[in-house]
Design an enzyme around this catalytic site. Structure first.
Site, mmCIF file in Angstrom:
data_model
loop_
_atom_site.group_PDB
_atom_site.id
_atom_site.type_symbol
_atom_site.label_atom_id
_atom_site.label_comp_id
_atom_site.label_asym_id
_atom_site.label_seq_id
_atom_site.Cartn_x
_atom_site.Cartn_y
_atom_site.Cartn_z
ATOM 1 N N GLU A 1 -21.990 57.376 52.000
ATOM 2 C CA GLU A 1 -20.765 57.510 52.806
ATOM 3 C C GLU A 1 -21.054 58.221 54.128
ATOM 4 O O GLU A 1 -22.136 58.790 54.323
ATOM 5 C CB GLU A 1 -19.691 58.278 52.031
ATOM 6 C CG GLU A 1 -20.100 59.705 51.703
ATOM 7 C CD GLU A 1 -18.915 60.671 51.691
ATOM 8 O OE1 GLU A 1 -18.167 60.712 52.679
ATOM 9 O OE2 GLU A 1 -18.770 61.384 50.684
ATOM 10 N N LYS B 1 -11.509 60.148 60.197
ATOM 11 C CA LYS B 1 -11.863 60.232 58.777
ATOM 12 C C LYS B 1 -11.078 59.120 58.080
ATOM 13 O O LYS B 1 -9.856 59.200 57.984
ATOM 14 C CB LYS B 1 -11.468 61.607 58.224
ATOM 15 C CG LYS B 1 -11.586 61.734 56.709
ATOM 16 C CD LYS B 1 -11.089 63.093 56.222
ATOM 17 C CE LYS B 1 -10.841 63.071 54.723
ATOM 18 N NZ LYS B 1 -10.162 64.296 54.262
ATOM 19 N N SER C 1 -6.327 62.909 46.050
ATOM 20 C CA SER C 1 -7.172 62.083 46.921
ATOM 21 C C SER C 1 -7.089 60.602 46.563
ATOM 22 O O SER C 1 -7.079 60.236 45.379
ATOM 23 C CB SER C 1 -8.628 62.534 46.800
ATOM 24 O OG SER C 1 -9.457 61.664 47.547
ATOM 25 N N LYS D 1 -15.492 70.083 43.076
ATOM 26 C CA LYS D 1 -15.559 71.526 43.306
ATOM 27 C C LYS D 1 -14.222 72.171 43.040
ATOM 28 O O LYS D 1 -13.184 71.494 43.015
ATOM 29 C CB LYS D 1 -16.096 71.831 44.705
ATOM 30 C CG LYS D 1 -15.251 71.346 45.841
ATOM 31 C CD LYS D 1 -15.789 71.873 47.136
ATOM 32 C CE LYS D 1 -17.009 71.128 47.644
ATOM 33 N NZ LYS D 1 -16.793 69.695 47.831
ATOM 34 N N ASP E 1 -9.462 58.785 46.703
ATOM 35 C CA ASP E 1 -10.721 58.456 46.002
ATOM 36 C C ASP E 1 -10.447 58.124 44.533
ATOM 37 O O ASP E 1 -11.106 57.262 43.952
ATOM 38 C CB ASP E 1 -11.700 59.643 46.032
ATOM 39 C CG ASP E 1 -12.211 59.965 47.426
ATOM 40 O OD1 ASP E 1 -11.920 59.210 48.373
ATOM 41 O OD2 ASP E 1 -12.905 61.007 47.561
#
Ligand code: PSU
Ligand code: MN
Length: 315
Positions: free
Chosen positions: A31, A92, A146, A165, A148
């Site tokens: 990425e 982003k 997210s 995290k 994701d």
């Protein structure tokens, strides 16, 4: 003309990556948000170069993905990497942002979500990153989850990360992955790792001890045609891990500061990463670099095992 072949006009695949894919050789997608929004210059560019070299020495071809001047790029040149690492006007981009950046001719670093979309379009099965996005702490208030995670529920790429995290809510992230039907394999451990540290206190669903075992499960998962990705969680090497007490206290401070300053949406994760790097005197960045490189090497070994697996089943 199919949508996919029409998209070809907007997508540039580097010659090296195109050759490797055509010959069924191992390719690892990388990425670029980690370069544009995840690390400071110049460590971002140095890391991107080291990670590409790590993939090569572990037996696969690296393909860093990004949007450059409105074109989808699968495999970047050294000049492109350096430009993205220094430019200020880079978006982003998660998957939903790609078309807008393409239409306006902009540059973008691709998040895990966008990189998965593009890897699938390009026919790349395995992707290495540092950490994936997840359910943020306090999501009951903010609804910050997210993209994701929803991407993992609908795009077939294998994503190799170092876990999640503790800027995020780790147990809720694991719950969301379960709801999205995304299998989580921990490599060489029973625990889901916590990025800077090797253990999160939460068990992963499946333990896999070799790249070959992962490749076998990936091939079978594809046969089952569930449409989801697979999250491979690879703990940071022991010698690079940070002490939980040290890093967790800094993370608490950074999360509280973000809330106090009203930092939300796509600005939140980059803010937290930069602030934790400052508060830790650069130690979080050193750990981050080590774990990304470790993930790149594992991803290359999985991609190589998967290409052997596919070669066998094609015969
Ligand atoms: N976590 C990191 N480094 C990163 C990111 C996350 O340790 O660079 C980036 C990845 O590109 C990831 C994105 O896909 O942040 C998630 O952003 P968000 O939380 O806004 O969905
Ligand atoms: Mn978010």
């Amino acid at each position: 003309m199919t949508a996919r072949s029409m998209l070809g006009a907007h997508m540039q695949v580097s010659e090296e990556v195109a050759d490797a894919l055509a010959e069924g050789r191992a390719v690892v997608a990388l990425e670029s948000t980690i370069i544009t929004h995840g690390m400071p210059f110049p460590q971002n560019v140095e890391t991107a170069q080291m990670v590409e070299a790590d993939v090569r020495s572990a037996g696969a071809v690296p393909a860093t993905l990004a949007v450059v001047a409105g074109r989808l790029r699968i495999g970047l040149s050294g000049d492109d990497l350096a430009m993205l690492g220094e430019a200020k006007d880079v978006v982003k981009a998660s998957g939903r942002d790609l078309a807008a950046v393409m239409a306006t001719g902009g540059h973008a670093g691709t998040t895990v979500s966008a990189t998965m979309c593009l890897a699938e379009l390009a026919g790349i099965d395995v992707f290495a990153t540092g950490g994936v996005g997840g359910v943020h702490r306090g999501f009951e208030e903010t609804m910050d989850v997210s993209a994701d995670l929803s991407e993992l529920g609908r795009t077939q790429t294998v994503v190799v990360c170092a876990g999640v995290k503790s800027i995020l809510d780790i147990p809720r992230t694991l719950e969301f992955l379960e709801t999205q039907r995304v299998p989580v394999y921990a490599y060489g451990t029973d625990e889901f790792p916590a990025f800077y540290t090797r253990a999160s206190g939460h068990k992963a669903d499946h333990r896999m001890d070799t790249p070959e075992a992962i490749a076998k499960a990936v091939a079978l998962h594809r046969l089952l045609d569930t449409g989801t990705g697979i999250l491979v969680a690879n703990p940071i090497p022991e010698e690079d891990a940070l002490e939980p007490v040290f890093i967790d206290a800094l993370i608490e401070d950074a999360v509280a500061e973000a809330a106090a300053r009203g930092i939300t949406r796509k600005a939140l994760t980059p803010f937290l990463l930069a602030r934790i790097n400052e508060l830790s005197g650069g130690r979080s960045l050193t750990a981050n670099i080590a774990l990304v490189r470790n993930n790149a090497r594992l991803a290359a070994r999985i991609a190589a095992a998967l290409s052997r697996e596919k070669g066998l089943s094609a015969r």
